[in-house]
Design a protein around this motif. Structure first.
Motif, PDB file in Angstrom:
ATOM      1  N   PRO A   1      -1.501  13.622   0.588  1.00 51.55           N
ATOM      2  CA  PRO A   1      -1.520  12.329   1.269  1.00 51.55           C
ATOM      3  C   PRO A   1      -0.716  11.316   0.444  1.00 51.55           C
ATOM      4  O   PRO A   1      -1.051  11.028  -0.706  1.00 51.55           O
ATOM      5  CB  PRO A   1      -3.011  11.968   1.302  1.00 51.55           C
ATOM      6  N   LEU A   2       0.348  10.799   1.020  1.00 50.26           N
ATOM      7  CA  LEU A   2       1.278   9.946   0.276  1.00 50.26           C
ATOM      8  C   LEU A   2       1.224   8.503   0.770  1.00 50.26           C
ATOM      9  O   LEU A   2       1.234   8.247   1.975  1.00 50.26           O
ATOM     10  CB  LEU A   2       2.703  10.479   0.411  1.00 50.26           C
ATOM     11  N   ALA A   3       1.190   7.594  -0.169  1.00 47.65           N
ATOM     12  CA  ALA A   3       1.304   6.168   0.123  1.00 47.65           C
ATOM     13  C   ALA A   3       2.702   5.691  -0.258  1.00 47.65           C
ATOM     14  O   ALA A   3       3.483   6.430  -0.876  1.00 47.65           O
ATOM     15  CB  ALA A   3       0.237   5.382  -0.639  1.00 47.65           C
ATOM     16  N   ILE A   4       3.017   4.463   0.104  1.00 44.00           N
ATOM     17  CA  ILE A   4       4.314   3.856  -0.203  1.00 44.00           C
ATOM     18  C   ILE A   4       4.072   2.596  -1.023  1.00 44.00           C
ATOM     19  O   ILE A   4       3.203   1.781  -0.698  1.00 44.00           O
ATOM     20  CB  ILE A   4       5.080   3.500   1.085  1.00 44.00           C
ATOM     21  N   ALA A   5       4.837   2.440  -2.106  1.00 38.40           N
ATOM     22  CA  ALA A   5       4.669   1.270  -2.966  1.00 38.40           C
ATOM     23  C   ALA A   5       6.000   0.895  -3.599  1.00 38.40           C
ATOM     24  O   ALA A   5       6.913   1.714  -3.705  1.00 38.40           O
ATOM     25  CB  ALA A   5       3.620   1.541  -4.044  1.00 38.40           C
ATOM     26  N   GLY A   6       6.085  -0.349  -4.043  1.00 37.58           N
ATOM     27  CA  GLY A   6       7.281  -0.853  -4.708  1.00 37.58           C
ATOM     28  C   GLY A   6       7.419  -2.337  -4.495  1.00 37.58           C
ATOM     29  O   GLY A   6       6.432  -3.050  -4.281  1.00 37.58           O
ATOM     30  N   ARG A   7       8.652  -2.801  -4.538  1.00 40.39           N
ATOM     31  CA  ARG A   7       8.900  -4.228  -4.306  1.00 40.39           C
ATOM     32  C   ARG A   7       9.761  -4.396  -3.068  1.00 40.39           C
ATOM     33  O   ARG A   7      10.615  -3.564  -2.748  1.00 40.39           O
ATOM     34  CB  ARG A   7       9.565  -4.891  -5.503  1.00 40.39           C
TER      35      ARG A   7
ATOM     36  N   ALA B   1      -1.741   9.131  -2.722  1.00 43.87           N
ATOM     37  CA  ALA B   1      -2.714   8.103  -2.363  1.00 43.87           C
ATOM     38  C   ALA B   1      -4.042   8.281  -3.088  1.00 43.87           C
ATOM     39  O   ALA B   1      -4.740   7.302  -3.362  1.00 43.87           O
ATOM     40  CB  ALA B   1      -2.939   8.107  -0.849  1.00 43.87           C
ATOM     41  N   SER B   2      -4.422   9.510  -3.394  1.00 39.44           N
ATOM     42  CA  SER B   2      -5.684   9.722  -4.105  1.00 39.44           C
ATOM     43  C   SER B   2      -5.498   9.424  -5.579  1.00 39.44           C
ATOM     44  O   SER B   2      -4.475   9.752  -6.179  1.00 39.44           O
ATOM     45  CB  SER B   2      -6.177  11.156  -3.912  1.00 39.44           C
ATOM     46  N   GLY B   3      -6.494   8.776  -6.194  1.00 42.80           N
ATOM     47  CA  GLY B   3      -6.374   8.332  -7.572  1.00 42.80           C
ATOM     48  C   GLY B   3      -6.674   9.426  -8.577  1.00 42.80           C
ATOM     49  O   GLY B   3      -6.974  10.573  -8.232  1.00 42.80           O
ATOM     50  N   GLY B   4      -6.602   9.056  -9.847  1.00 38.24           N
ATOM     51  CA  GLY B   4      -6.876   9.986 -10.918  1.00 38.24           C
ATOM     52  C   GLY B   4      -8.361  10.239 -11.088  1.00 38.24           C
ATOM     53  O   GLY B   4      -9.211   9.537 -10.525  1.00 38.24           O
TER      54      GLY B   4
END
Length: 451
Positions: A133-139, A237-240
């Motif tokens: 499951p992939l999220a999108i992040a950045g500026r 998307a899932s955390g550590g």
């Protein structure tokens, strides 16, 4: 053999590992990491320096300066001038291998399905990105009042919005024997399946493709017409989490190199008596793509900042050169722990093991900057503080990586050391490290900064 473990350390190391996981989860990209570090520094009383204004620095001042929007340099001024006692520098990097989203990224597929056009950033292990499951992040860059000064906002969808699906085993029966992965065709994530799209024009349903800027606008609260560009990446998307029978292992993305960023930041913020020397934390972007950017370790930015510190203390070029000659740096970057399934990939005698201590790295080709003399400094620091220390060199028939250490030392002729915590699965979407190693690493950096 003397044990380095005790029950009180177990709890401290576990809590520190959980703090690392929280830090990593809040920093999905180099832009988020730089903003997070800046916020933490500001809350701790560090003053932000403006690079276009004259600096005034007094002994024992605490200051920081952003490197673009993806790096940070922070320091605690010493009681004495830097040319008298030098700089103690810890350097690390904020970026991580992965996939960056290209401009105009929507690619239409079967029905109304949409895939994102991406390009490879650094050297990720492609196969580990499939079926996650992939999220999108950045500026996101938006129009400003001045054309030469656009504004930016951070974006993190947090929830998964994309996935890179594997081809079924029945259509790829050689998959378990190893299959080449093409990054232009095989690793493009699906972001929309077939079906009627939201807000599509009723008279042109089949030809309509939604605009990616509209998607960004819906997640940032800015108007789509105000968006002029972006630097966006995929992330899991899932955390550590902690894992292992005794929760002694750390499973997370971006351990390389946010373990060093986190440990270096906490070491800099550790309360201690003011030192004669200056302590510096330098967090660079672009290490995974060669460091040759204005915010990377190959830029003169870092040398300029150190020289400006000397000027702000009443010195000049000569004083800066003296300060560099009196300085020493730790290039903090992850090391390779021996892999249980592939122990033969390691050197026969230098074999770091997870949870047996941080790692001193060296290379005859100087891909790691440690020398026998500079390495001796770290060995003595760890010995006096009862911190176990391991060593790493590559097998002679395997080409290894490198770090910011040789790059910074080429521009600034100072003594330097390469070290980090041992990992497995480096450059995977999830890497594996040790709870105890990270705590010992933090203690080592504290000793280096405050001894």
């Amino acid at each position: 053999m003397k044990s380095h473990f005790d029950s009180s350390m177990d709890m401290k190391a576990r809590d520190f590992a959980l703090d690392l996981i929280d830090f990593i989860d809040r920093g999905p990209t180099q832009f988020h990491v730089a903003a997070l570090v800046s916020s933490i520094l500001k809350s701790a009383g560090f003053e932000r320096l403006d690079p276009v204004k004259e600096w005034k620095i007094s002994p024992c001042d605490c200051c920081f300066m952003p490197l673009g929007e993806s790096g940070v340099i922070a320091f605690r001024a010493g009681k004495l001038s830097p040319w008298e006692k030098g700089f103690r520098i810890v350097g690390a990097h904020t970026d991580t291998p992965g996939f960056k989203i290209k401009p105009q990224p929507f690619i239409r597929g079967e029905g109304n399905s949409i895939r994102l056009n991406t390009e490879v950033y650094g050297g990720p292990i492609y196969s580990t990105w499939f079926d996650r499951p992939l999220a999108i992040a950045g500026r996101v860059i938006i129009k400003g009042d001045n054309e030469f000064q656009p504004c930016s906002v951070l974006l993190d969808t947090e929830k998964p919005v994309a996935v890179i699906p594997n081809l079924s085993f029945h259509m790829n029966r050689e998959v378990n024997n190893g299959v080449a992965i093409n990054p232009q065709t095989d690793t493009l994530p699906m972001i929309m399946s077939a079906g009627k799209m939201v807000d599509e024009p009723s008279g042109d349903e089949k030809s309509h493709v939604p605009d990616f800027n509209d998607f960004i606008a819906s997640r940032t609260g800015v108007k789509s017409c105000e968006i002029t560009g972006y630097d966006l990446f995929l992330h899991e998307a899932s955390g550590g989490s902690l894992t292992g029978m005794n929760e002694e292992l750390i499973s997370s993305g971006r351990l390389d190199d946010l373990t060093s960023v986190h440990a270096g930041l906490r070491a800099l913020l550790h309360e201690s008596e003011p030192m004669d020397h200056w302590t510096v934390l330098a967090l660079f972007d672009s290490e995974e793509i060669g460091s040759d950017t204005p915010w990377g370790a190959g830029s003169p930015n870092f040398a300029w900042l150190l020289e400006r510190c000397c000027i702000a203390m009443g010195g000049g070029r000569e004083h800066f050169m003296r300060a560099v000659a009196a300085s020493i740096m730790i290039s903090a970057d992850s090391a390779h722990g021996v892999h249980g399934a592939k122990p033969d990939r390691h050197d026969p005698t230098s074999r770091p093991v997870i949870n047996c201590g941080p790692v001193l790295k060296s290379s005859a080709a100087m891909k790691y900057i440690t020398t026998a003399e500079s390495g001796s400094v770290l060995k003595q620091l760890c010995s006096s503080a009862d911190i176990p220390l391991q060593e790493f060199v590559n097998r002679s028939d395997l080409k290894g990586g490198s770090t910011i250490g040789p790059i910074v030392s080429t521009n600034l002729p100072l003594r330097a050391i390469d070290m980090g915590t041992p990992l497995m699965a480096m450059h995977s979407i999830r890497e594996l490290g040790g709870v105890y190693d990270h705590f010992w690493f933090y203690r080592c950096l504290m000793e280096f900064m405050n001894k």
